[in-house]
Design a protein around this motif. Structure first.
Motif, short mmCIF file in Angstrom:
data_model
loop_
_atom_site.label_atom_id
_atom_site.label_comp_id
_atom_site.label_asym_id
_atom_site.label_seq_id
_atom_site.Cartn_x
_atom_site.Cartn_y
_atom_site.Cartn_z
N UNK A 1 0.81 -1.23 -0.12
CA UNK A 1 0.15 -0.07 0.09
C UNK A 1 1.03 1.18 -0.01
N UNK A 2 1.92 1.06 0.73
CA UNK A 2 2.77 2.41 0.71
C UNK A 2 3.55 2.46 -0.66
N UNK A 3 3.94 1.31 -1.58
CA UNK A 3 4.33 1.46 -2.64
C UNK A 3 3.28 2.02 -3.54
N UNK A 4 1.95 1.68 -3.63
CA UNK A 4 1.02 2.05 -4.53
C UNK A 4 0.90 3.71 -4.12
N UNK A 5 0.89 4.23 -3.05
CA UNK A 5 0.66 5.51 -2.68
C UNK A 5 1.55 6.49 -3.26
N UNK A 6 2.92 5.91 -3.00
CA UNK A 6 4.24 6.55 -3.59
C UNK A 6 4.16 6.75 -5.08
N UNK A 7 3.90 5.59 -5.69
CA UNK A 7 4.01 5.31 -7.18
C UNK A 7 2.86 6.40 -7.89
N UNK A 8 1.72 6.38 -7.13
CA UNK A 8 0.50 6.69 -7.87
C UNK A 8 0.85 8.48 -7.67
N UNK A 9 1.49 8.88 -6.62
CA UNK A 9 1.95 10.30 -6.56
C UNK A 9 2.88 10.77 -7.32
N UNK B 1 -0.16 -3.97 -9.86
CA UNK B 1 -0.25 -5.11 -9.45
C UNK B 1 1.30 -5.66 -9.36
N UNK B 2 2.10 -4.95 -10.15
CA UNK B 2 3.74 -5.32 -10.31
C UNK B 2 4.27 -4.72 -9.00
N UNK C 1 -7.66 2.50 -6.38
CA UNK C 1 -7.86 3.78 -6.38
C UNK C 1 -8.18 4.43 -4.81
N UNK C 2 -7.30 5.44 -4.65
CA UNK C 2 -7.44 6.01 -3.22
C UNK C 2 -8.13 7.56 -3.17
#
Length: 104
Positions: free
Chosen positions: A28-36, A50-51, A103-104
């Motif tokens: 979840x932290x990686x998703x948040x960082x990459x999304x930003x 997913x990767x 999606x956040x």
């Protein structure tokens, strides 16, 4: 039993629990960082969410090394290893070509 004592025990169940619990918050932290980064810097646009699950699972390997090398807890380290390998195999069977997004 205190949490510290439980985390310093050499049990297969501890390895399985850690192996299941550690990747999720890291993922979840990686998703948040990459999304930003994707939203504001417009780079890493081809990285699928997913990767990033594989990066979350890679943290298990660091924890496994800690339990095997530093603490000499064979059972916990082996359980972490087996569970991590099983989760990686499941990833490649089910999620390799997935377009699943969060999606956040």
């Amino acid at each position: 039993m205190k949490m510290k004592d439980w985390l310093h025990s050499d049990k297969y169940s501890l390895g399985i629990i850690l192996g299941l619990l550690i990747p999720l918050p890291v993922f979840l932290v990686f998703i948040a960082i990459v999304s930003l980064i994707q939203k504001y810097l417009h780079i890493f646009e081809r990285v699928r969410q997913t990767d990033l699950l594989l990066l979350g699972l890679a943290v298990n390997l660091a924890v496994m090394r800690y339990y095997l090398v530093k603490m000499k807890h064979e059972k916990t380290g082996k359980a972490l290893l087996v569970l991590t390998v099983a989760l990686i195999i499941l990833f490649f069977i089910f999620l390799k070509n997935s377009t699943l997004t969060f999606h956040f």
